[in-house]
Design a protein around this motif. Sequence first.
Motif, PDB file in Angstrom:
ATOM      1  N   LEU A 111       0.835  -1.207   0.000  1.00 58.26           N
ATOM      2  CA  LEU A 111       0.000   0.000   0.000  1.00 58.26           C
ATOM      3  C   LEU A 111       0.867   1.253   0.000  1.00 58.26           C
ATOM      4  O   LEU A 111       0.621   2.190  -0.764  1.00 58.26           O
ATOM      5  CB  LEU A 111      -0.939   0.002   1.210  1.00 58.26           C
ATOM      6  CG  LEU A 111      -1.835   1.234   1.344  1.00 58.26           C
ATOM      7  CD1 LEU A 111      -2.825   1.316   0.180  1.00 58.26           C
ATOM      8  CD2 LEU A 111      -2.570   1.203   2.674  1.00 58.26           C
ATOM      9  N   LEU A 126      -5.825  -2.932  -4.793  1.00 58.87           N
ATOM     10  CA  LEU A 126      -6.230  -2.370  -3.501  1.00 58.87           C
ATOM     11  C   LEU A 126      -7.175  -3.307  -2.754  1.00 58.87           C
ATOM     12  O   LEU A 126      -7.075  -3.432  -1.526  1.00 58.87           O
ATOM     13  CB  LEU A 126      -6.873  -0.995  -3.687  1.00 58.87           C
ATOM     14  CG  LEU A 126      -5.902   0.140  -3.980  1.00 58.87           C
ATOM     15  CD1 LEU A 126      -6.656   1.397  -4.391  1.00 58.87           C
ATOM     16  CD2 LEU A 126      -5.000   0.412  -2.779  1.00 58.87           C
ATOM     17  N   ARG A 129      -6.329  -1.949   8.962  1.00 62.01           N
ATOM     18  CA  ARG A 129      -6.625  -1.121   7.786  1.00 62.01           C
ATOM     19  C   ARG A 129      -6.556   0.357   8.165  1.00 62.01           C
ATOM     20  O   ARG A 129      -6.015   1.169   7.416  1.00 62.01           O
ATOM     21  CB  ARG A 129      -8.000  -1.458   7.204  1.00 62.01           C
ATOM     22  CG  ARG A 129      -8.051  -2.816   6.536  1.00 62.01           C
ATOM     23  CD  ARG A 129      -9.309  -3.029   5.707  1.00 62.01           C
ATOM     24  NE  ARG A 129     -10.541  -2.584   6.312  1.00 62.01           N
ATOM     25  CZ  ARG A 129     -11.387  -3.344   7.009  1.00 62.01           C
ATOM     26  NH1 ARG A 129     -11.122  -4.622   7.208  1.00 62.01           N
ATOM     27  NH2 ARG A 129     -12.504  -2.836   7.501  1.00 62.01           N
ATOM     28  N   TYR A 132      -7.665  -0.892  -8.621  1.00 62.21           N
ATOM     29  CA  TYR A 132      -8.742  -1.196  -7.681  1.00 62.21           C
ATOM     30  C   TYR A 132      -8.647  -2.648  -7.219  1.00 62.21           C
ATOM     31  O   TYR A 132      -8.789  -2.937  -6.022  1.00 62.21           O
ATOM     32  CB  TYR A 132     -10.096  -0.921  -8.339  1.00 62.21           C
ATOM     33  CG  TYR A 132     -11.272  -1.189  -7.435  1.00 62.21           C
ATOM     34  CD1 TYR A 132     -11.634  -0.269  -6.451  1.00 62.21           C
ATOM     35  CD2 TYR A 132     -12.014  -2.364  -7.548  1.00 62.21           C
ATOM     36  CE1 TYR A 132     -12.705  -0.514  -5.610  1.00 62.21           C
ATOM     37  CE2 TYR A 132     -13.092  -2.608  -6.709  1.00 62.21           C
ATOM     38  CZ  TYR A 132     -13.434  -1.684  -5.749  1.00 62.21           C
ATOM     39  OH  TYR A 132     -14.487  -1.933  -4.914  1.00 62.21           O
ATOM     40  N   ASP A 153      -9.800   7.319  -2.315  1.00 57.61           N
ATOM     41  CA  ASP A 153     -10.218   6.016  -2.849  1.00 57.61           C
ATOM     42  C   ASP A 153      -9.898   4.892  -1.860  1.00 57.61           C
ATOM     43  O   ASP A 153     -10.712   3.995  -1.636  1.00 57.61           O
ATOM     44  CB  ASP A 153      -9.529   5.714  -4.183  1.00 57.61           C
ATOM     45  CG  ASP A 153     -10.001   6.594  -5.326  1.00 57.61           C
ATOM     46  OD1 ASP A 153     -11.032   7.296  -5.174  1.00 57.61           O
ATOM     47  OD2 ASP A 153      -9.326   6.586  -6.383  1.00 57.61           O
ATOM     48  N   VAL A 154      -8.705   4.948  -1.282  1.00 61.01           N
ATOM     49  CA  VAL A 154      -8.290   3.915  -0.327  1.00 61.01           C
ATOM     50  C   VAL A 154      -9.187   3.953   0.910  1.00 61.01           C
ATOM     51  O   VAL A 154      -9.657   2.907   1.378  1.00 61.01           O
ATOM     52  CB  VAL A 154      -6.801   4.068   0.056  1.00 61.01           C
ATOM     53  CG1 VAL A 154      -6.424   3.148   1.209  1.00 61.01           C
ATOM     54  CG2 VAL A 154      -5.915   3.795  -1.158  1.00 61.01           C
ATOM     55  N   LYS A 155      -9.435   5.148   1.433  1.00 54.06           N
ATOM     56  CA  LYS A 155     -10.299   5.257   2.626  1.00 54.06           C
ATOM     57  C   LYS A 155     -11.690   4.695   2.339  1.00 54.06           C
ATOM     58  O   LYS A 155     -12.264   4.002   3.174  1.00 54.06           O
ATOM     59  CB  LYS A 155     -10.385   6.702   3.100  1.00 54.06           C
ATOM     60  CG  LYS A 155      -9.112   7.170   3.771  1.00 54.06           C
ATOM     61  CD  LYS A 155      -9.238   8.464   4.530  1.00 54.06           C
ATOM     62  CE  LYS A 155      -9.619   9.646   3.738  1.00 54.06           C
ATOM     63  NZ  LYS A 155      -9.497  10.920   4.462  1.00 54.06           N
ATOM     64  N   PHE A 209     -11.399   0.807   1.956  1.00 55.96           N
ATOM     65  CA  PHE A 209     -11.066   0.176   3.230  1.00 55.96           C
ATOM     66  C   PHE A 209     -12.105   0.471   4.302  1.00 55.96           C
ATOM     67  O   PHE A 209     -11.983   0.024   5.424  1.00 55.96           O
ATOM     68  CB  PHE A 209      -9.689   0.645   3.713  1.00 55.96           C
ATOM     69  CG  PHE A 209      -8.523   0.081   2.950  1.00 55.96           C
ATOM     70  CD1 PHE A 209      -8.665  -0.513   1.704  1.00 55.96           C
ATOM     71  CD2 PHE A 209      -7.251   0.168   3.480  1.00 55.96           C
ATOM     72  CE1 PHE A 209      -7.580  -1.018   1.010  1.00 55.96           C
ATOM     73  CE2 PHE A 209      -6.149  -0.338   2.800  1.00 55.96           C
ATOM     74  CZ  PHE A 209      -6.315  -0.929   1.571  1.00 55.96           C
ATOM     75  N   VAL A 268      -3.988   3.104   6.587  1.00 57.95           N
ATOM     76  CA  VAL A 268      -4.455   4.310   5.899  1.00 57.95           C
ATOM     77  C   VAL A 268      -3.901   5.562   6.572  1.00 57.95           C
ATOM     78  O   VAL A 268      -3.503   6.515   5.901  1.00 57.95           O
ATOM     79  CB  VAL A 268      -5.997   4.336   5.808  1.00 57.95           C
ATOM     80  CG1 VAL A 268      -6.487   5.682   5.304  1.00 57.95           C
ATOM     81  CG2 VAL A 268      -6.486   3.221   4.907  1.00 57.95           C
ATOM     82  N   GLY A 318       1.197   3.987  -2.973  1.00 57.94           N
ATOM     83  CA  GLY A 318       1.022   5.412  -2.702  1.00 57.94           C
ATOM     84  C   GLY A 318       2.194   6.241  -3.187  1.00 57.94           C
ATOM     85  O   GLY A 318       2.018   7.345  -3.704  1.00 57.94           O
ATOM     86  N   ARG A 377      -6.426  -4.812   0.855  1.00 56.17           N
ATOM     87  CA  ARG A 377      -7.429  -4.723   1.921  1.00 56.17           C
ATOM     88  C   ARG A 377      -7.664  -6.095   2.549  1.00 56.17           C
ATOM     89  O   ARG A 377      -7.693  -6.237   3.770  1.00 56.17           O
ATOM     90  CB  ARG A 377      -8.744  -4.175   1.364  1.00 56.17           C
ATOM     91  CG  ARG A 377      -9.832  -4.052   2.418  1.00 56.17           C
ATOM     92  CD  ARG A 377     -11.160  -3.626   1.770  1.00 56.17           C
ATOM     93  NE  ARG A 377     -12.145  -3.282   2.760  1.00 56.17           N
ATOM     94  CZ  ARG A 377     -12.993  -4.150   3.306  1.00 56.17           C
ATOM     95  NH1 ARG A 377     -12.981  -5.407   2.945  1.00 56.17           N
ATOM     96  NH2 ARG A 377     -13.862  -3.744   4.219  1.00 56.17           N
TER      97      ARG A 377
END
Length: 145
Positions: free
Chosen positions: A32, A91, A104, A88, A130-132, A135, A108, A36, A95
């Motif tokens: 992750l 990710l 998670r 996606y 998007d990650v938040k 997740f 984040v 990023g 997750r």
Amino acid sequence: MNLFEVLKNILTKEPMRHDDWTQEQREAFFDLLLLGMYVDGKLSVQEMDALDQNVQTLMVETGVSWEAYISSALHKIRNVEGDEKQRYELLQNIRGRLGDATKRGIAVQELKELLAVDGKEEQEQSFLDDVKALFKIRPFAGEEE
């Protein structure tokens, strides 16, 4: 403090040093962060050298060399560049490997810290959002919905 000092600090913080993080979770966390770092497309050879020197302790149980793991992780990251669907899916995989909501949330929060090092660009903020969402992380203290 530069990006890699921040990354080293993240990976050696107390939450990551606890035995309740499995190797799979550590690897997902690292993936992750690496994803990023690639969001703004600014990962240099010098950054990779610093990464190699500073985070080897994360991969203590892989059974493969750090160089092999980083090569594999970079291959995954490069394969999703420019492809929203594949990013996606990666990710979602991260997750799943992170597991519970607590880990998670930690991942984040640390991603947010890493992305802020060089000043968040629009791409980075969009990625973090998007990650938040994926997740299922609520806004952090002081953030708007």
